[in-house]
Structures are given as C-alpha cells and as structure tokens.
Write an enzyme that holds these catalytic residues in place. Structure first.
Site, PDB file in Angstrom:
ATOM      1  N   ARG A  49      -6.424  10.635   3.360  1.00  0.00           N
ATOM      2  CA  ARG A  49      -5.975  10.375   4.735  1.00  0.00           C
ATOM      3  C   ARG A  49      -5.917   8.864   5.012  1.00  0.00           C
ATOM      4  O   ARG A  49      -6.820   8.120   4.616  1.00  0.00           O
ATOM      5  CB  ARG A  49      -6.906  11.052   5.743  1.00  0.00           C
ATOM      6  CG  ARG A  49      -6.800  12.553   5.675  1.00  0.00           C
ATOM      7  CD  ARG A  49      -7.414  13.292   6.836  1.00  0.00           C
ATOM      8  NE  ARG A  49      -7.524  14.695   6.467  1.00  0.00           N
ATOM      9  CZ  ARG A  49      -6.509  15.567   6.492  1.00  0.00           C
ATOM     10  NH1 ARG A  49      -5.315  15.186   6.905  1.00  0.00           N
ATOM     11  NH2 ARG A  49      -6.687  16.814   6.087  1.00  0.00           N
ATOM     12  N   ASN A 107       7.098   1.933   1.804  1.00  0.00           N
ATOM     13  CA  ASN A 107       7.434   0.545   2.096  1.00  0.00           C
ATOM     14  C   ASN A 107       7.330  -0.247   0.801  1.00  0.00           C
ATOM     15  O   ASN A 107       6.378  -0.064   0.028  1.00  0.00           O
ATOM     16  CB  ASN A 107       6.487  -0.014   3.155  1.00  0.00           C
ATOM     17  CG  ASN A 107       6.614   0.734   4.477  1.00  0.00           C
ATOM     18  OD1 ASN A 107       7.706   1.119   4.864  1.00  0.00           O
ATOM     19  ND2 ASN A 107       5.488   0.972   5.147  1.00  0.00           N
ATOM     20  N   HIS A 120       2.515   3.652  -2.886  1.00  0.00           N
ATOM     21  CA  HIS A 120       2.057   4.840  -2.154  1.00  0.00           C
ATOM     22  C   HIS A 120       3.203   5.415  -1.337  1.00  0.00           C
ATOM     23  O   HIS A 120       4.096   4.692  -0.898  1.00  0.00           O
ATOM     24  CB  HIS A 120       0.865   4.517  -1.243  1.00  0.00           C
ATOM     25  CG  HIS A 120       1.089   3.344  -0.341  1.00  0.00           C
ATOM     26  ND1 HIS A 120       0.987   2.048  -0.790  1.00  0.00           N
ATOM     27  CD2 HIS A 120       1.416   3.261   0.972  1.00  0.00           C
ATOM     28  CE1 HIS A 120       1.229   1.215   0.211  1.00  0.00           C
ATOM     29  NE2 HIS A 120       1.505   1.936   1.304  1.00  0.00           N
ATOM     30  N   HIS A 122       3.723   7.531   2.129  1.00  0.00           N
ATOM     31  CA  HIS A 122       3.112   8.032   3.360  1.00  0.00           C
ATOM     32  C   HIS A 122       3.686   9.422   3.621  1.00  0.00           C
ATOM     33  O   HIS A 122       4.915   9.599   3.627  1.00  0.00           O
ATOM     34  CB  HIS A 122       3.496   7.168   4.565  1.00  0.00           C
ATOM     35  CG  HIS A 122       3.001   5.755   4.522  1.00  0.00           C
ATOM     36  ND1 HIS A 122       1.943   5.320   5.290  1.00  0.00           N
ATOM     37  CD2 HIS A 122       3.435   4.661   3.841  1.00  0.00           C
ATOM     38  CE1 HIS A 122       1.757   4.014   5.085  1.00  0.00           C
ATOM     39  NE2 HIS A 122       2.647   3.601   4.211  1.00  0.00           N
TER      40      HIS A 122
HETATM   41  P1  AMP Z   1       1.819  -0.002   3.834  1.00  0.00           P
HETATM   42  O1  AMP Z   1       1.775  -0.902   5.030  1.00  0.00           O
HETATM   43  O2  AMP Z   1       3.055   0.810   3.708  1.00  0.00           O
HETATM   44  O3  AMP Z   1       1.487  -0.771   2.569  1.00  0.00           O
HETATM   45  O4  AMP Z   1       0.677   1.066   4.053  1.00  0.00           O
HETATM   46  C1  AMP Z   1      -0.666   0.821   3.786  1.00  0.00           C
HETATM   47  C2  AMP Z   1      -1.439   1.870   4.509  1.00  0.00           C
HETATM   48  O5  AMP Z   1      -2.725   1.903   3.952  1.00  0.00           O
HETATM   49  C3  AMP Z   1      -1.595   1.625   6.014  1.00  0.00           C
HETATM   50  O6  AMP Z   1      -1.061   2.715   6.740  1.00  0.00           O
HETATM   51  C4  AMP Z   1      -3.116   1.493   6.173  1.00  0.00           C
HETATM   52  O7  AMP Z   1      -3.578   2.054   7.380  1.00  0.00           O
HETATM   53  C5  AMP Z   1      -3.629   2.239   4.956  1.00  0.00           C
HETATM   54  N1  AMP Z   1      -4.942   1.844   4.486  1.00  0.00           N
HETATM   55  C6  AMP Z   1      -5.385   0.597   4.232  1.00  0.00           C
HETATM   56  N2  AMP Z   1      -6.658   0.631   3.792  1.00  0.00           N
HETATM   57  C7  AMP Z   1      -7.014   1.941   3.742  1.00  0.00           C
HETATM   58  C8  AMP Z   1      -8.208   2.624   3.358  1.00  0.00           C
HETATM   59  N3  AMP Z   1      -9.289   1.977   2.936  1.00  0.00           N
HETATM   60  N4  AMP Z   1      -8.213   3.984   3.439  1.00  0.00           N
HETATM   61  C9  AMP Z   1      -7.126   4.649   3.860  1.00  0.00           C
HETATM   62  N5  AMP Z   1      -5.984   4.058   4.241  1.00  0.00           N
HETATM   63  C10 AMP Z   1      -5.914   2.715   4.176  1.00  0.00           C
END
Ligand code: AMP
Length: 134
Positions: A49, A107, A120, A122
């Site tokens: 999550r 992204n 990753h 989403h």
């Molecule tokens: P992006 O901006 O597409 O690289 O997405 C990175 C995502 O990782 C964001 O939605 C953050 O909220 C999420 N994120 C960052 N650190 C963590 C963490 N420790 N656990 C879960 N999600 C994270």
C-alpha cells in the site's frame, strides 16, 4: 583515448547505479528492512500500500530487482513487465475494484513526476476518477 576511457567509465557507473539498492526505499521494502503493508509477494514482484494514498485503494507494484524506471528496462524484462500487470489485475480483483475499474500509472523520470527511482506501477481505484487528460 581519453574519450573512450570516459565512455567506459560512464557505462560502468550507470550499471552500478542500475543495481544499487542501499539507499532505495522500495528495495528496503522488498527485502523486509523497511515496513510496508504488503498485499502480494512472489519471486519477481512485491505489491504494497502507498504511504500517501490518493484513493481508497492505492497500491504500488514493484519488481523485486532494482530497476530505476521504464527507461532502464531491457528487452529481457518483457516477461517481468507482463507479470507486473498480471499481479495488478489479481490485486485489483482482491481489492474488489475490478468491476468498477481502476487506473494503472507509471511515472517515468523527473518530467514524468517520478519521485522514487525504483520502477513501480500505481494501482489506484475505489472511486470515480477524473480523466487525466482533462
Ligand atoms: P512516484 O511519485 O510515481 O515515484 O510514486 C512514488 C510513490 O511512492 C508515492 O505515491 C509515495 O507516496 C510512495 N511512497 C514513498 N515512500 C513510500 C513508503 N515508504 N511506503 C509506501 N509508499 C511510499
């Protein structure tokens, strides 16, 4: 001569960067060093999550191996990319959002809005979303 040496050095550095995991939060989640609410794990990918959910369901699906972004993918990764989508479909079903529908976003790079440089996808759903193109 110097140019060839520099190109070799840059190529080596980029490979090191590609496999570097020490400072990567998603590598730490995959290894269990950092906490996350994991919803799926197998030999190739982990899904957990998002810490800052933007919808009732917001899950990240990541390869277990450190790959910086879509831009760092290689032809050999095609099966892995397909598997990420198969896992997204399975998790969406388990979350009960398959019927209503959901959004998958990746992204890529600074201009693409990527903030964590471990590839990753989403998986976002559980509410009606506005179309991203307006
Ligand atoms: P992006 O901006 O597409 O690289 O997405 C990175 C995502 O990782 C964001 O939605 C953050 O909220 C999420 N994120 C960052 N650190 C963590 C963490 N420790 N656990 C879960 N999600 C994270």
């Amino acid at each position: 001569m110097l140019k060839a040496h520099l190109i070799h050095l840059i190529s080596r550095l980029s490979r090191i960067r590609h496999t570097m995991t020490d400072s990567c939060i998603f590598c730490k989640i995959v290894s269990g060093e950092a906490k996350a609410e994991i919803v799926h794990r197998d030999a190739q990918v982990t899904a957990f999550r998002d810490i800052h959910p933007v919808a009732p369901t917001h899950i990240l699906i990541v390869p277990n191996r450190h790959i910086e972004s879509v831009s760092a993918l290689e032809t050999d990764d095609e099966q892995l990319v397909g598997h990420i989508f198969t896992v997204a479909r399975k998790v969406a079903h388990e979350e009960g959002i398959s019927r209503g529908g959901y959004r998958l976003i990746t992204n890529t790079g600074i201009d693409g809005g990527q903030t964590v440089f471990h590839l990753h996808v989403h998986l976002i759903g559980g509410q009606r979303m506005r179309h991203p193109m307006g």
